[in-house]
Design an enzyme around this catalytic site. Structure first.
Site, PDB file in Angstrom:
ATOM      1  N   LYS A 198      13.891  -5.665 -30.744  1.00 50.08           N
ATOM      2  CA  LYS A 198      13.456  -6.628 -31.391  1.00 50.08           C
ATOM      3  C   LYS A 198      14.595  -6.329 -32.601  1.00 50.08           C
ATOM      4  O   LYS A 198      15.097  -6.351 -32.611  1.00 50.08           O
ATOM      5  CB  LYS A 198      11.799  -6.241 -31.690  1.00 50.08           C
ATOM      6  CG  LYS A 198      11.889  -4.566 -32.181  1.00 50.08           C
ATOM      7  CD  LYS A 198      10.742  -4.596 -32.677  1.00 50.08           C
ATOM      8  CE  LYS A 198      10.774  -2.818 -33.186  1.00 50.08           C
ATOM      9  NZ  LYS A 198       9.552  -1.814 -33.027  1.00 50.08           N
ATOM     10  N   TYR A 231      26.027  -9.383 -62.981  1.00 49.01           N
ATOM     11  CA  TYR A 231      24.940 -10.053 -63.853  1.00 49.01           C
ATOM     12  C   TYR A 231      24.568  -8.435 -64.462  1.00 49.01           C
ATOM     13  O   TYR A 231      24.386  -7.420 -64.301  1.00 49.01           O
ATOM     14  CB  TYR A 231      24.134 -10.167 -62.566  1.00 49.01           C
ATOM     15  CG  TYR A 231      24.546 -11.522 -61.821  1.00 49.01           C
ATOM     16  CD1 TYR A 231      25.245 -13.444 -62.697  1.00 49.01           C
ATOM     17  CD2 TYR A 231      24.787 -11.826 -60.449  1.00 49.01           C
ATOM     18  CE1 TYR A 231      25.613 -13.907 -62.253  1.00 49.01           C
ATOM     19  CE2 TYR A 231      25.001 -12.893 -60.135  1.00 49.01           C
ATOM     20  CZ  TYR A 231      25.368 -13.856 -60.755  1.00 49.01           C
ATOM     21  OH  TYR A 231      25.542 -14.976 -59.686  1.00 49.01           O
TER      22      TYR A 231
END
Ligand SMILES: *Cc1c(COP(=O)(O)O)cnc(C)c1O
Length: 368
Positions: free
Chosen positions: A38, A264
Site C-alpha cells: 500500500k 521564511y
C-alpha cells in the site's frame, strides 16, 4: 552507485529480496506470505516492488485502496490482491479487476453481496476482518450469526480468509494484550468457520507479529515495513537492510554574517559567521516542517548538517559551517546507515511516516 545530480530516491531491489528471504526464514513451511504494498509500497514504488516480489515468490499482495490494486493489475501483477479498506463505491471495480475485498462491517458486506450478485459471480473470494482490540476496522463476536447466515444464503461469495490486525506487536511491554488478541482471534475464527461449515485461511501478523509472535503466524502473514528494511527495534533492525536511499545535491552555498537570518519568517538568526547550503528538497517532497529549526539533519561527506530555519516547499537550508563541501556535492537525507527511522526520530515520528511522505515528484531509481 552514481552520484546524485538532483533529488532521487534509490531503491535497492537486492536488499528487498534479502529482507523478504529473512522474513520467510521466520515462517514454518506452508505458511503463506502476503506482501503489503500500500501507499506506493511505503513510499517507494508499488509496481516495481510488487513485480520484484512476485518473481521472488510471494503468495499474496495487499493494498489499502482499490485504486492501488488497479495500478498493480495494470502493471501485470497476477497474484491475488487483498484490498484492505474498500468503500461501497469501489465494489464493481474490485470485481472487474479481480481484486479481493476486506469486508469489515455489515454495510460493506451487504453492498458486496449485492454487487457480486449483480455481476453474476459465484464464490467470489472475500476476506472477513475481526476487530480484536485495535478498534479500527472489523466485525465483533455478536455479528457472527448475522454475517454467517447472509453469506450462507448467497452463492455469490466465499470466505477465503478470516483475519485480524495486531495493535502493538512491536511493543514487548504489551505482550499480555497481544496474547489476548491472538486468543480472541482464534475463538472468533472458530465460531465463524463453524457457522460457515468450511475453514477459510487465517492471518493476523504484521512484520512485528512475524518477528515476535510465532504463535500468530496461522496460515499466512502480512508484512510491509520489514520488506522495506525496518524491524521496529534495534535488535530486529540488524536482520534487515533499508531499501530506500534519499539523495540530493547542494544547489548553492551562502556565507551568513552575525545577525543575518535564513529562510521564511526569519526562523533562524545567526549569532556568528556561518555557512549554509541550499538543497532542492522541501516539504512538497516529503520533508515536513517538523524537521526544521535544527531538528532534522542530512549527511554531507559523512558529517551531519542540521536543517536551518523553516523547511520551504521546495528547498531546505542546512548548516555546513564545519563541513568541507561545495556546490554540486552529493547529500544523503537517509540511507541504510543513517536511516529513515533515525531521521524520523528527530521529529518524534516513525519510519513509516517519513517513507510514505516521499512525494511522487521525487524521481525513483532502481538498483537491480
Ligand atoms: C499496513 C498493514 C500491515 C503491514 O504492517 P507492517 O507493520 O508494515 O508489517 C498488515 N496488515 C494490515 C491490516 C495493515 O493495514
Amino acid at each position: 552507485m552514481p552520484k546524485a545530480q538532483e533529488t532521487v530516491l534509490e531503491i535497492d531491489l537486492k536488499a528487498l529480496r534479502e529482507n523478504y528471504q529473512y522474513l520467510r526464514s521466520q515462517l514454518e513451511n506452508g505458511v503463506k506470505f502476503l506482501a503489503v504494498v500500500k501507499a506506493f509500497a511505503y513510499g517507494s514504488d508499488s509496481t516495481e516492488i510488487a513485480l520484484e516480489l512476485q518473481k521472488a515468490g510471494v503468495d499474496y499482495f495487499a493494498v489499502a485502496y482499490t485504486s492501488e490494486g488497479v495500478l498493480l493489475r495494470d502493471a501485470g501483477i497476477s497474484k491475488p490482491i487483498l484490498v484492505l479498506h474498500p468503500q461501497a463505491i469501489n465494489l464493481k471495480t474490485i470485481i472487474d479487476r479481480c481484486l479481493e475485498p476486506n469486508l469489515y462491517n455489515n454495510k460493506i458486506l451487504d453492498a458486496f453481496l449485492a454487487a457480486a450478485a449483480d455481476e453474476n459471480q459465484t464464490h467470489y473470494p472475500v476476506h472477513i476482518k475481526f476487530n480484536t482490540g485495535l478498534n479500527r476496522l472489523g466485525f465483533i463476536e455478536t455479528d457472527i450469526p448475522t454475517i454467517a447466515s447472509k453469506i450462507n444464503k448467497s452463492r455469490s461469495i466465499k470466505v477465503k480468509s478470516i483475519f485480524s490486525h495486531l495493535a502493538a506487536s512491536e511493543d514487548l511491554k504489551e505482550r499480555e494484550f497481544t496474547l489476548n488478541q491472538i486468543k480472541s482471534f482464534k475463538a472468533l475464527a472458530k465460531k465463524l468457520s463453524d457457522a460457515l461449515g468450511y475453514q477459510p485461511m487465517l492471518h493476523m501478523s504484521n512484520t512485528s507479529g512475524v518477528l515476535n509472535y510465532p504463535e500468530a503466524h496461522f496460515d499466512m502473514v502480512r508484512s510491509g515495513i520489514g520488506l522495506y528494511g525496518f524491524g521496529n527495534s534495534v535488535k530486529e533492525n540488524q536482520h534487515f537492510k533499508p531499501i530506500a536511499t534519499l539523495k540530493t545535491i547542494i544547489s548553492q552555498i551562502h556565507t551568513i554574517k552575525k545577525g543575518d537570518s535564513v529562510g521564511y519568517n526569519r526562523a533562524f538568526v545567526s549569532d556568528s559567521e556561518q555557512r549554509t547550503a541550499t538543497l532542492p528538497i522541501g516539504h512538497a517532497d516529503g520533508i515536513g516542517r517538523q524537521y526544521g529549526k535544527g531538528k532534522g539533519y542530512v549527511m554531507i561527506h559523512g558529517k551531519r548538517a542540521p536543517i536551518v530555519g523553516n523547511v520551504c516547499m521546495d528547498m531546505i537550508m542546512v548548516n555546513v559551517t564545519d563541513i568541507d563541501c561545495k556546490e554540486g556535492d552529493e547529500v544523503i537525507v537517509f540511507d541504510a546507515t543513517n536511516t529513515a527511522e533515525d531521521l524520523a526520530k528527530t521529529a518524534q515520528t516513525i519510519s513509516y511516516e517519513i517513507l510514505t511522505a516521499i512525494s511522487q515528484r521525487v524521481k525513483r531509481v532502481f538498483i537491480r
